[in-house]
Design a protein around this motif. Structure first.
Motif, PDB file in Angstrom:
ATOM      1  N   ILE A 227       6.657   4.136 -11.741  1.00 30.50           N
ATOM      2  CA  ILE A 227       6.748   2.707 -11.417  1.00 30.50           C
ATOM      3  C   ILE A 227       8.098   2.149 -11.836  1.00 30.50           C
ATOM      4  CG2 ILE A 227       5.836   0.424 -12.010  1.00 30.50           C
ATOM      5  CD1 ILE A 227       3.054   1.805 -12.192  1.00 30.50           C
TER       6      ILE A 227
ATOM      7  N   LEU B  38       2.890   7.964 -14.577  1.00 26.20           N
ATOM      8  CA  LEU B  38       2.798   6.873 -13.607  1.00 26.20           C
ATOM      9  C   LEU B  38       3.685   5.709 -14.043  1.00 26.20           C
ATOM     10  CD1 LEU B  38       1.560   5.725 -11.039  1.00 26.20           C
ATOM     11  CD2 LEU B  38      -0.360   4.926 -12.417  1.00 26.20           C
TER      12      LEU B  38
ATOM     13  N   MET C 261       4.266   5.859  -5.443  1.00 28.86           N
ATOM     14  CA  MET C 261       4.302   5.958  -6.905  1.00 28.86           C
ATOM     15  C   MET C 261       3.292   6.969  -7.418  1.00 28.86           C
ATOM     16  SD  MET C 261       4.782   2.049  -8.031  1.00 28.86           S
ATOM     17  CE  MET C 261       5.971   1.030  -7.207  1.00 28.86           C
ATOM     18  N   LEU C 262       2.106   6.990  -6.836  1.00 26.73           N
ATOM     19  CA  LEU C 262       1.088   7.973  -7.244  1.00 26.73           C
ATOM     20  C   LEU C 262       1.519   9.392  -6.911  1.00 26.73           C
ATOM     21  CD1 LEU C 262      -2.186   6.122  -6.241  1.00 26.73           C
ATOM     22  CD2 LEU C 262      -1.406   6.651  -8.548  1.00 26.73           C
TER      23      LEU C 262
ATOM     24  N   THR D 292      10.946   0.819  -9.131  1.00 23.20           N
ATOM     25  CA  THR D 292      11.116  -0.626  -9.043  1.00 23.20           C
ATOM     26  C   THR D 292      12.380  -1.138  -9.731  1.00 23.20           C
ATOM     27  OG1 THR D 292       9.748  -0.975 -11.010  1.00 23.20           O
ATOM     28  CG2 THR D 292       8.647  -1.049  -8.866  1.00 23.20           C
TER      29      THR D 292
ATOM     30  N   GLY E  47       3.952   1.603  -1.022  1.00 22.16           N
ATOM     31  CA  GLY E  47       4.667   1.733  -2.291  1.00 22.16           C
ATOM     32  C   GLY E  47       3.807   2.301  -3.394  1.00 22.16           C
ATOM     33  N   SER E  48       2.560   1.853  -3.472  1.00 27.18           N
ATOM     34  CA  SER E  48       1.682   2.360  -4.526  1.00 27.18           C
ATOM     35  C   SER E  48       1.317   3.827  -4.273  1.00 27.18           C
ATOM     36  CB  SER E  48       0.430   1.510  -4.651  1.00 27.18           C
ATOM     37  OG  SER E  48      -0.270   1.475  -3.430  1.00 27.18           O
TER      38      SER E  48
ATOM     39  N   MET F  86       0.822  -1.193   0.000  1.00 31.50           N
ATOM     40  CA  MET F  86       0.000   0.000   0.000  1.00 31.50           C
ATOM     41  C   MET F  86       0.869   1.261   0.000  1.00 31.50           C
ATOM     42  SD  MET F  86      -3.019   1.049  -0.081  1.00 31.50           S
ATOM     43  CE  MET F  86      -4.522   1.240   0.739  1.00 31.50           C
TER      44      MET F  86
END
Length: 71
Positions: free
Chosen positions: A37, A33, A7-8, A41, A3-4, A1
């Motif tokens: 990512i 986006l 990224m956003l 990553t 990490g996402s 959660m």
């Protein structure tokens, strides 16, 4: 959660800082986006990258957070 969310956040910052620059590679938020990512990553592919100083600062921050395990 976490990490996402990171990224956003970094995608939104990158898009806001780069969208009005001439010859930018950040045309849409989904494309930015994708950049966030890939940057968080891996080492990034180099196909999309920021051109402004502030955009490069966002790139450094997102990469640093990913390396520290915060992203």
């Amino acid at each position: 959660m976490t990490g996402s969310m990171g990224m956003l956040i970094f995608a939104g910052l990158g898009y806001a800082l780069e969208k009005d620059e001439p010859n930018t590679m950040f045309y849409t938020l989904p494309q930015t986006l994708y950049w966030a990512i890939i940057t968080m990553t891996s080492v990034g592919y180099g196909d999309i990258y920021p051109k402004t100083w502030f955009g490069k600062l966002v790139r450094f921050s997102s990469s640093s957070n990913a390396l520290e395990g915060l992203g």
